[in-house]
Design an enzyme around this catalytic site. Structure first.
Site, PDB file in Angstrom:
ATOM      1  N   LYS A 174      -9.423   1.978  -1.803  1.00  0.00           N
ATOM      2  CA  LYS A 174      -9.497   1.484  -0.490  1.00  0.00           C
ATOM      3  C   LYS A 174     -11.008   1.911  -0.073  1.00  0.00           C
ATOM      4  CE  LYS A 174      -6.866   1.332   3.990  1.00  0.00           C
ATOM      5  NZ  LYS A 174      -5.783   1.725   4.511  1.00  0.00           N
TER       6      LYS A 174
ATOM      7  N   CYS B 163      -4.662  -2.886   2.879  1.00  0.00           N
ATOM      8  CA  CYS B 163      -4.408  -3.111   4.309  1.00  0.00           C
ATOM      9  C   CYS B 163      -5.885  -3.085   5.139  1.00  0.00           C
ATOM     10  CB  CYS B 163      -3.896  -1.482   4.448  1.00  0.00           C
ATOM     11  SG  CYS B 163      -3.044  -1.569   6.181  1.00  0.00           S
TER      12      CYS B 163
ATOM     13  N   GLU C  37      -5.864   8.799   7.620  1.00  0.00           N
ATOM     14  CA  GLU C  37      -6.357   8.343   6.253  1.00  0.00           C
ATOM     15  C   GLU C  37      -7.677   8.947   6.024  1.00  0.00           C
ATOM     16  OE1 GLU C  37      -5.713   4.477   4.699  1.00  0.00           O
ATOM     17  OE2 GLU C  37      -4.811   3.770   6.614  1.00  0.00           O
TER      18      GLU C  37
ATOM     19  N   ASN D 185       0.166  -1.291   5.297  1.00  0.00           N
ATOM     20  CA  ASN D 185       1.131  -0.450   6.251  1.00  0.00           C
ATOM     21  C   ASN D 185       0.453  -0.581   7.291  1.00  0.00           C
ATOM     22  OD1 ASN D 185       3.385   1.686   4.799  1.00  0.00           O
ATOM     23  ND2 ASN D 185       1.523   1.236   3.567  1.00  0.00           N
TER      24      ASN D 185
ATOM     25  N   ASN E 184      -6.950   6.265  -1.675  1.00  0.00           N
ATOM     26  CA  ASN E 184      -5.763   5.547  -1.488  1.00  0.00           C
ATOM     27  C   ASN E 184      -6.226   4.292  -2.484  1.00  0.00           C
ATOM     28  OD1 ASN E 184      -4.081   3.323  -0.372  1.00  0.00           O
ATOM     29  ND2 ASN E 184      -4.647   3.908   1.626  1.00  0.00           N
TER      30      ASN E 184
ATOM     31  N   GLU F 139       0.955  -1.075   0.141  1.00  0.00           N
ATOM     32  CA  GLU F 139       0.025  -0.028   0.042  1.00  0.00           C
ATOM     33  C   GLU F 139       0.901   1.245  -0.039  1.00  0.00           C
ATOM     34  OE1 GLU F 139      -1.443   0.951   3.905  1.00  0.00           O
ATOM     35  OE2 GLU F 139      -3.351   1.907   3.055  1.00  0.00           O
TER      36      GLU F 139
HETATM   37  N1  CDT Z   1      -3.008   1.451   6.627  1.00  0.00           N
HETATM   38  C1  CDT Z   1      -3.709   0.902   7.313  1.00  0.00           C
HETATM   39  O1  CDT Z   1      -4.961   0.596   6.881  1.00  0.00           O
HETATM   40  N2  CDT Z   1      -3.270   0.508   8.385  1.00  0.00           N
HETATM   41  C2  CDT Z   1      -4.297  -0.158   9.534  1.00  0.00           C
HETATM   42  C3  CDT Z   1      -3.734   0.423  10.929  1.00  0.00           C
HETATM   43  C4  CDT Z   1      -4.845   0.588  11.647  1.00  0.00           C
HETATM   44  S1  CDT Z   1      -4.613   1.457  13.271  1.00  0.00           S
HETATM   45  C5  CDT Z   1      -5.132   2.857  12.893  1.00  0.00           C
HETATM   46  C6  CDT Z   1      -4.181  -1.504   9.376  1.00  0.00           C
HETATM   47  O2  CDT Z   1      -5.491  -2.023   9.799  1.00  0.00           O
HETATM   48  O3  CDT Z   1      -3.576  -2.175   9.434  1.00  0.00           O
END
Ligand code: CDT
Length: 308
Positions: A124, A169, A143, A194, A107, A47
C-alpha cells in the site's frame, strides 16, 4: 483478445479481535468455494483480512505489534486457503500485514494464480491516518505508525488472461493509483478496503461515505477503461462500523454487481477485456491524447501550493 472470465469480490463481515487466523481462513475458504461455484476465475478479498483492523489500537510493545503481522505467506494458518484455491483452480487477491525478513512492515496484497502460486505483490502506497497517539478519539487510525509506504509502485501482471493490478483501500481515492496502472494497460484492478464510518478525520462527510467509495472506484474505472473490484471488510467490528458496498465496476464506470449486506458475501460479474478496448481505443487512447508535457507538476510537487 483475451477471453472473458468471471471475477468475484468476497466481502467479509467483521473480524473480532480474538478471532484466530485459522477461523478467518475457514470463512475465506467458504467464500472461495461460493465464488468457485459461481464460476469465478479469481476472487478479491479485503485489506488486512486475516485479523481485526488493528491500526485502530495504540500499541507500544513490539511483540504485541508483531503478532498482527505475517512473517511468511503462505504460513501454517493461511496454507489451507492456498491449497483449496489450487485444488479448485481459482485465483485470489489477499490483503494482510507483512513483516519482512529485514523487519520492515507493509500493508500488503498478493495476487495468487489458479495453481496457488503468488504471481504479484503490492504494498500500500497511500497510508492514511496518523502515527501519534490521539487518546481523545474513540479509535485510532495508525497506519502511519505500523506501516511504511509501499516500495513497489503499482505493478500490473498478466494473469487470468488479462492485465491485473491491485490497490489497497485509501489508494482507491487517488487518481494517480489508477493512472499508473492505466499506463500499463490494466484491465482489472483488485482492491480491498476497511473504511471506518463515522470517520474521526472527516465527520463532515460521513453521510457521503458510501457515495465517495463508489465515486472513486467508478471514476478510476471509467478514466482508465478498466474493471475495478472493491472488496470490503464490513459491519460492526469491535465497536467500529466499517463501510460495506463491495462492488464490481465496468470500464464504462457502471457498477455491475454490488453487495447487499454488511457481512460475508460473494458478488460476481463477467470481465470482458474487449469492453476495456472501447475507451482504450477512443476517448482514453492515451498514446493519441495525453499531453505529458503539461503534467510535470504531478510528479514534481507533492502538496498543493497557491498561485504566485
Ligand atoms: N484502510 C484505509 O485506508 N481506510 C481509509 C480511511 C481513511 S480515514 C483515516 C479509507 O480511505 O477508506
Amino acid at each position: 483478445m483475451s477471453d472473458p472470465f468471471i471475477v468475484a469480490a468476497a466481502q467479509t463481515g467483521p473480524v473480532a479481535r480474538g478471532e484466530t487466523r485459522a477461523a478467518v481462513v475457514r470463512r475465506l475458504i467458504a467464500l472461495l468455494r461460493a465464488a468457485h461455484a459461481r464460476g469465478a476465475a479469481v476472487v478479491a478479498f479485503p485489506e488486512l483480512v486475516l485479523t481485526t483492523f488493528f491500526p485502530r489500537y495504540w500499541m507500544e510493545d513490539a511483540r504485541e505489534i508483531d503478532a498482527w503481522f505475517e512473517r511468511e505467506m503462505p504460513g501454517p494458518e493461511t496454507r489451507p486457503l492456498f491449497e483449496t484455491a489450487a485444488a479448485l483452480g481459482i485465483g485470489f487477491s489477499l490483503g494482510y500485514a507483512e513483516l519482512t525478513a529485514q523487519g520492515r512492515r507493509f500493508n500488503t496484497s498478493i495476487l495468487v494464480d489458479g495453481t496457488g502460486r503468488i504471481v504479484g505483490t503490492y504494498r500500500k502506497v497511500h497510508l492514511p491516518g496518523h502515527a501519534d497517539h490521539k487518546p481523545d478519539r474513540p479509535y485510532q487510525h495508525l497506519e502511519k505508525k505500523y506501516f511504511e509506504p509501499g516500495d513497489l509502485g503499482f505493478p500490473v501482471w498478466r494473469a487470468f488472461g488479462a492485465h491485473v493490478g491491485m490497490a489497497i483501500c485509501n489508494d482507491r481515492r487517488w487518481p494517480e493509483t489508477y493512472r499508473v496502472m492505466g499506463l500499463q494497460d490494466v484491465e482489472l484492478v483488485l482492491i480491498g478496503y476497511n473504511t471506518p464510518v463515522p470517520s474521526v478525520m472527516t465527520p463532515q462527510y460521513d453521510h457521503l461515505a458510501a457515495f465517495h467509495n463508489h465515486l472513486s472506484m467508478q471514476a478510476g474505472a471509467y478514466q482508465n477503461a478498466t474493471y475495478v473490484v472493491g472488496a470490503a471488510k464490513a459491519g460492526l467490528e469491535e465497536g467500529s462500523s466499517l463501510l460495506a458496498g463491495s462492488c464490481i465496476v465496468a470500464p464504462s464506470g457502471e457498477i455491475i454487481a454490488q453487495a447487499a449486506s454488511a457481512d460475508d458475501e460473494v458478488i460476481t460479474a463477467l470481465v470482458d477485456p474487449a469492453l476495456c478496448q472501447i475507451n482504450k481505443r477512443t476517448t482514453f487512447n492515451f498514446a493519441a491524447h495525453r499531453r505529458c508535457e503539461h503534467y510535470g507538476l504531478i510528479t514534481a510537487r507533492t502538496g498543493a501550493a497557491p498561485p504566485a
